[in-house]
Design an enzyme around this catalytic site. Structure first.
Site, short mmCIF file in Angstrom:
data_model
loop_
_atom_site.label_atom_id
_atom_site.label_comp_id
_atom_site.label_asym_id
_atom_site.label_seq_id
_atom_site.Cartn_x
_atom_site.Cartn_y
_atom_site.Cartn_z
N ASN A 118 -5.52 2.16 -1.51
CA ASN A 118 -4.48 2.47 -0.53
C ASN A 118 -4.27 3.98 -0.54
O ASN A 118 -3.64 4.53 -1.44
CB ASN A 118 -3.19 1.73 -0.94
CG ASN A 118 -2.07 1.94 0.04
OD1 ASN A 118 -2.21 2.65 1.04
ND2 ASN A 118 -0.94 1.33 -0.25
N LYS A 178 -3.64 4.96 -4.30
CA LYS A 178 -3.39 3.89 -5.26
C LYS A 178 -4.63 3.01 -5.32
O LYS A 178 -5.28 2.78 -4.30
CB LYS A 178 -2.21 3.03 -4.80
CG LYS A 178 -0.88 3.73 -4.87
CD LYS A 178 0.24 2.74 -4.55
CE LYS A 178 1.56 3.47 -4.44
NZ LYS A 178 2.49 2.87 -3.50
N ARG A 195 -6.77 -0.30 2.56
CA ARG A 195 -5.59 -0.60 3.37
C ARG A 195 -5.50 0.46 4.47
O ARG A 195 -5.44 1.65 4.18
CB ARG A 195 -4.33 -0.57 2.51
CG ARG A 195 -3.10 -0.86 3.32
CD ARG A 195 -1.87 -0.85 2.47
NE ARG A 195 -0.70 -0.97 3.31
CZ ARG A 195 0.54 -0.88 2.87
NH1 ARG A 195 0.77 -0.69 1.58
NH2 ARG A 195 1.55 -0.99 3.69
N HIS A 222 3.34 -3.56 7.22
CA HIS A 222 3.52 -4.30 5.96
C HIS A 222 2.93 -5.71 6.06
O HIS A 222 3.40 -6.63 5.39
CB HIS A 222 5.01 -4.44 5.59
CG HIS A 222 5.66 -3.16 5.17
ND1 HIS A 222 6.99 -2.89 5.48
CD2 HIS A 222 5.22 -2.11 4.47
CE1 HIS A 222 7.31 -1.71 4.98
NE2 HIS A 222 6.25 -1.21 4.36
N HIS A 272 10.78 -7.18 3.18
CA HIS A 272 10.04 -6.21 2.36
C HIS A 272 10.91 -4.96 2.30
O HIS A 272 11.02 -4.21 3.27
CB HIS A 272 8.68 -5.90 3.01
CG HIS A 272 7.89 -4.85 2.28
ND1 HIS A 272 6.74 -5.11 1.58
CD2 HIS A 272 8.11 -3.51 2.14
CE1 HIS A 272 6.28 -4.01 1.04
NE2 HIS A 272 7.09 -3.00 1.37
N GLY A 309 9.69 2.20 2.43
CA GLY A 309 9.66 1.72 3.81
C GLY A 309 10.09 0.26 3.78
O GLY A 309 9.72 -0.45 2.84
N ARG A 348 13.68 7.13 6.50
CA ARG A 348 13.48 6.88 7.94
C ARG A 348 14.74 6.26 8.54
O ARG A 348 15.39 5.43 7.91
CB ARG A 348 12.31 5.94 8.17
CG ARG A 348 10.97 6.58 7.94
CD ARG A 348 9.84 5.57 8.08
NE ARG A 348 9.08 5.49 6.85
CZ ARG A 348 8.25 4.51 6.55
NH1 ARG A 348 8.05 3.52 7.38
NH2 ARG A 348 7.60 4.52 5.40
N ARG A 355 18.14 3.33 -6.75
CA ARG A 355 18.72 3.39 -8.10
C ARG A 355 19.75 4.50 -8.20
O ARG A 355 20.86 4.31 -8.71
CB ARG A 355 17.62 3.62 -9.15
CG ARG A 355 16.80 2.39 -9.43
CD ARG A 355 15.51 2.72 -10.12
NE ARG A 355 14.58 3.42 -9.21
CZ ARG A 355 13.28 3.49 -9.40
NH1 ARG A 355 12.74 2.95 -10.47
NH2 ARG A 355 12.50 4.10 -8.54
N ILE A 413 12.85 -2.47 -3.87
CA ILE A 413 14.28 -2.78 -3.82
C ILE A 413 14.50 -4.29 -3.82
O ILE A 413 15.34 -4.81 -4.57
CB ILE A 413 14.93 -2.15 -2.55
CG1 ILE A 413 14.68 -0.64 -2.51
CG2 ILE A 413 16.41 -2.45 -2.49
CD1 ILE A 413 14.97 0.00 -1.15
N HIS A 472 13.96 -5.72 -7.29
CA HIS A 472 14.69 -5.20 -8.45
C HIS A 472 16.18 -4.96 -8.26
O HIS A 472 16.88 -4.75 -9.25
CB HIS A 472 14.04 -3.90 -8.93
CG HIS A 472 12.60 -4.04 -9.28
ND1 HIS A 472 12.19 -4.82 -10.33
CD2 HIS A 472 11.48 -3.54 -8.70
CE1 HIS A 472 10.86 -4.78 -10.39
NE2 HIS A 472 10.42 -4.02 -9.42
N GLU A 489 -0.08 -6.53 -2.28
CA GLU A 489 -0.90 -6.21 -1.12
C GLU A 489 -2.37 -6.00 -1.50
O GLU A 489 -3.26 -6.36 -0.75
CB GLU A 489 -0.35 -4.93 -0.45
CG GLU A 489 1.01 -5.16 0.20
CD GLU A 489 1.93 -3.97 0.16
OE1 GLU A 489 2.11 -3.38 -0.93
OE2 GLU A 489 2.48 -3.61 1.22
P1 AMP Z 1 8.25 0.56 -3.07
O1 AMP Z 1 8.12 1.40 -1.82
O2 AMP Z 1 8.06 -0.91 -2.82
O3 AMP Z 1 7.43 1.08 -4.22
O4 AMP Z 1 9.78 0.71 -3.53
C1 AMP Z 1 10.26 1.93 -4.02
C2 AMP Z 1 11.78 1.91 -4.03
O5 AMP Z 1 12.28 0.77 -4.76
C3 AMP Z 1 12.38 3.10 -4.76
O6 AMP Z 1 12.49 4.20 -3.94
C4 AMP Z 1 13.74 2.56 -5.15
O7 AMP Z 1 14.62 2.81 -4.10
C5 AMP Z 1 13.56 1.07 -5.27
N1 AMP Z 1 13.64 0.58 -6.65
C6 AMP Z 1 12.67 0.51 -7.58
N2 AMP Z 1 13.14 -0.01 -8.73
C7 AMP Z 1 14.46 -0.28 -8.52
C8 AMP Z 1 15.52 -0.85 -9.32
N3 AMP Z 1 15.32 -1.24 -10.58
N4 AMP Z 1 16.74 -0.98 -8.75
C9 AMP Z 1 16.95 -0.59 -7.46
N5 AMP Z 1 15.99 -0.08 -6.67
C10 AMP Z 1 14.77 0.08 -7.19
#
Ligand code: AMP
Length: 394
Positions: free
Chosen positions: A9, A16, A90, A179, A206, A210, A239, A283, A330, A333, A380
């Site tokens: 990706n 990645k 991807r 996505h 998702h 993004g 965004r 976070r 998000i 988690h 993915e």
């Molecule tokens: P992704 O684009 O799927 O890798 O998600 C990244 C985003 O997930 C980060 O910018 C955080 O805002 C959120 N995130 C990751 N871990 C946590 C957590 N433990 N609690 C809240 N938000 C999280």
């Protein structure tokens, strides 16, 4: 016979990768080349849950890929390059051309290049990755998997914008959705785990940097919140998501901004970051909100409200709801965000168990909740590796 398949990706400054032993679906190594083209470039990777990183001068995507392959050899994950029989890429935008993954050839490369007008940030990087692998792993079968393909089942009423129709016909301006691999993966997992009868009407959320929401009926995407580009839909990390389009010429005329500046504002200065003024990372926003920061609280409220609105709209599209899925950074988690979203969905039959939610359990709804609510980690890259295997098996 087993195959070692690399799923890739490529972003603007990062690549990645995950190497799988297929068809066993065993993850051998995952990692990321970061800050490509900058003095801080490095490759971080995880083997057997052990995380390592190496600072390396990665001048461009080709040198990053050369170094990734070197790491695979040095770590003993492969003895020689020829062991990697397939590479899956991807690619963000497949336009109207691709309803599923395709094997790379000159025509596919030309179409990815042509579609860079629709995805200026992502398609060129993806293409650079494809070309680099052709150079360094010429024996591997190369396949591309598009973010947009899963949404090619949208009905016209969901993908045609209310613009002069010729813009759709001549310039292909329509909703594409993104996505796709993620929404496809988590919805398939839900169907496998909970049975087809309990998953006829799925809404998957998702929620990462993004974010997008998708309505899935009997396994097919019927509506999705991102649009012509990944800027549309719910509020995201940086965004804006949906805004009144008249704001754009207003900004142009009153602040004397050009289209590049406006695009930058909408893509990188807005969303959670724009509202909170703190960060795009949930976070940090949650921490500030807990400490009483009102802009952080407002950012979370606007973010979760925008998601509730799409869930309500998509329950209408689906004429009901069986299963609600949360995924990505998000969604997987943040118990806080899930709780804030679900607290307004009682009318749909969504009832979550606070304890299960707090522990990110697979099923966070109460046993008597009419709608099942699930937290399903997305994958993915596995979708991409499976796509490659379809071509190898053929
Ligand atoms: P992704 O684009 O799927 O890798 O998600 C990244 C985003 O997930 C980060 O910018 C955080 O805002 C959120 N995130 C990751 N871990 C946590 C957590 N433990 N609690 C809240 N938000 C999280």
């Amino acid at each position: 016979m087993s195959n070692k398949i690399l799923a890739v990706n490529a972003g603007s400054s990062s690549i990645k990768f995950k190497l799988y032993l297929m068809p066993e679906e065993e993850l051998l190594i995952s990692g990321e080349a970061e800050n490509i083209g900058q003095s801080t470039s490095q490759i971080a990777y995880t083997i057997n849950k052990k995380r390592q990183s190496e600072s390396l001068p990665l001048t461009d995507h080709a040198s990053a890929i050369e170094n990734i392959i070197q790491i695979l050899e040095n770590s003993g994950i492969i003895k020689e390059k020829a062991e990697i029989t397939g590479v899956g890429h991807r690619i963000s935008h497949g336009g109207n051309y691709y309803t599923q993954a395709v094997q790379v050839d000159a025509d596919v490369e030309a179409k990815i290049d042509e579609l860079k007008v629709l995805s200026p940030l992502h398609n060129p990087n993806g293409l650079a990755g494809i070309k680099a692998f052709e150079k360094f792993l010429p024996q591997a079968l190369e396949v591309v998997s598009f973010d947009t393909s899963f949404h090619q089942t949208l009905p016209e009423k969901a993908f045609v914008y209310a613009l002069p129709y010729e813009y759709y016909e001549k310039y292909h301006i329509r909703k594409y959705g993104f996505h796709g691999q993620s929404h496809y993966y988590v919805s398939q997992e839900a169907r496998r785990l909970f049975g087809l009868e309990n998953t006829r009407k799925i809404i998957s959320c998702h929620l990462g940097n993004g974010s997008s929401i998708t309505a899935i009926r009997d396994g097919h995407s019927i509506n999705t919140s991102m649009g012509f580009t990944p800027l549309a839909g719910v509020v995201m990390g940086t965004r804006s998501g949906d805004i009144d389009p008249e704001i754009l010429p207003y900004l142009e005329e009153t602040l004397n901004l050009d289209s590049h500046q406006i695009r930058d504002i909408l893509n990188t200065q807005s969303g959670l970051y724009g509202i909170s003024g703190i960060s795009n990372d949930v976070r940090q926003i949650q921490t500030a909100a807990t400490q009483g920061n009102q802009r952080a609280q407002l950012a979370l409220t606007i973010f979760t409200h925008s998601i509730q609105q799409y869930i309500g709209a998509y329950a209408t599209d689906l004429n009901g709801l069986d299963t609600l899925i949360f995924t990505a950074g998000i969604g997987e988690h943040s118990a806080t965000v899930r709780e804030m979203i679900c607290r307004q969905l009682g009318y749909l039959g969504v009832q979550i168990d606070p304890d299960k939610n707090a522990h990110d359990e697979l099923v966070i709804s109460r046993p008597d909740s009419p709608v099942k609510v699930a937290v399903i980690p997305t994958n993915e890259e596995l979708v991409i590796a499976r796509d490659v295997m379809k071509f190898i098996n053929n």
